[in-house]
Write an enzyme that holds these catalytic residues in place. Structure first.
Site, PDB file in Angstrom:
ATOM      1  N   ARG A 242      -3.533 -10.543   4.133  1.00 14.27           N
ATOM      2  CA  ARG A 242      -3.723 -10.610   2.681  1.00 14.27           C
ATOM      3  C   ARG A 242      -2.502  -9.983   2.019  1.00 14.27           C
ATOM      4  NH1 ARG A 242      -6.007  -7.243  -1.220  1.00 14.27           N
ATOM      5  NH2 ARG A 242      -7.196  -8.315  -2.855  1.00 14.27           N
TER       6      ARG A 242
ATOM      7  N   LYS B 222       0.834  -1.217   0.000  1.00 20.25           N
ATOM      8  CA  LYS B 222       0.000   0.000   0.000  1.00 20.25           C
ATOM      9  C   LYS B 222       0.861   1.257   0.000  1.00 20.25           C
ATOM     10  CE  LYS B 222      -4.137  -1.901   0.006  1.00 20.25           C
ATOM     11  NZ  LYS B 222      -4.931  -2.165   1.202  1.00 20.25           N
TER      12      LYS B 222
END
Length: 292
Positions: A263, A229
């Site tokens: 994840r 991210k």
């Protein structure tokens, strides 16, 4: 090392579609990300071809992924939305091929009820909804009818959020859990995902990580998705494809704070990281019990 609350490391079963189940708690579980898209931020369309995506998924399973998350629409900010038909065209050959393998657990990353229905009918076990069951009113019903688990994600997109990030999480999840319960999804079929990176800047993501343990008050196992991210890029100065070390660091931090499933794109990196975290959790619990 912080171990509160200790109960999150006790064994608990997440019930899945197809009479399958996975144990959560004592060992961190990894969900491998397979983006069957041409425009995802993290891999730039590396797995857009179905055969390539299938091979990548099998490689993730070989590397230690406990579940494979198959998605056909990019969720990066500014991404062009796709039609339901296009989403299904991308992911269904991948899910159907993986479902032929009886030893794999499959998640479908979608907010659309019809896509979820097709995926579950083909053999998927869990519905991962980045809109927390609040965008398509039928998706919770579809999951319940197939006996599927759901991953309910928090998002701050397209709405006003509360100033306190934990209060906003609790408010969002309260609404999502009401939808899940009304549809008949069991309490042992729910994962909650705080949605790192979804309408959250670097400071907000760090604040959420620092207060992560407060989310355990909801009583559900927590899935986290920090992989590659933007906030990791802000902290490390690295581009998306070179953030796996930074991702593994966040995986360790969040596992020590009680995350049940992570994840990730790079399963091998994160498997090693959470193995160390799991060992530390085990040793800490032994000491607290007076056995070490």
């Amino acid at each position: 090392m912080r171990s509160f609350p200790d109960a999150v490391f006790e064994p608990r079963t997440l019930r899945l579609a197809g009479d399958a189940a996975i144990e959560l708690g004592p060992r961190a579980r990894l969900m491998g990300i397979v983006n069957v898209t041409p425009d995802s931020f993290s891999d730039g369309g590396l797995h857009a071809d179905a055969n390539v995506a299938i091979a990548a998924a099998l490689a993730m399973a070989e590397a230690g992924a406990d579940m494979l998350d198959i998605g056909g629409e990019s969720t990066r900010p500014g991404a062009e939305p796709v039609t339901a038909f296009e989403e299904q065209r991308r992911i269904m050959p991948v899910i159907e091929a993986l479902a032929d393998r009886q030893d794999l657990l499959i998640s479908v990353d979608t907010w659309r009820a019809e896509t979820a229905r097709l995926a579950l009918a083909a053999g998927a076990h869990l519905v991962n909804d980045v809109w927390g069951l609040q965008r398509d009113p039928d998706i919770a019903r579809v999951a319940a009818e197939h006996g599927a688990a759901v991953a309910i994600m928090h998002t701050g997109r397209d709405r006003e959020v509360l100033a306190d990030p934990i209060e906003d999480q609790l408010q969002w999840f309260s609404a999502s859990l009401a939808i899940a319960r009304k549809a008949g999804i069991g309490e042992d079929q729910i994962l909650l995902d705080p949605g790192f990176g979804f309408a959250k800047d670097a400071d907000l993501n760090l604040a959420l990580m620092a207060r992560f343990e407060q989310l355990h008050t909801l009583g559900f196992p927590l899935l986290v998705g920090t992989s590659r991210k933007r906030f990791i890029g802000t902290l490390t100065g690295r581009e998306a494809g070179d953030r796996d070390v930074g991702t593994a660091a966040t995986s360790v931090v969040l596992r020590l704070a009680g995350a049940a499933m992570l994840r990730v794109h790079n399963v091998a990196f994160n498997k090693d990281g959470v193995a160390v975290a799991d060992a530390m959790v085990q040793r800490s619990r032994q000491r607290e019990a007076g056995h070490g």
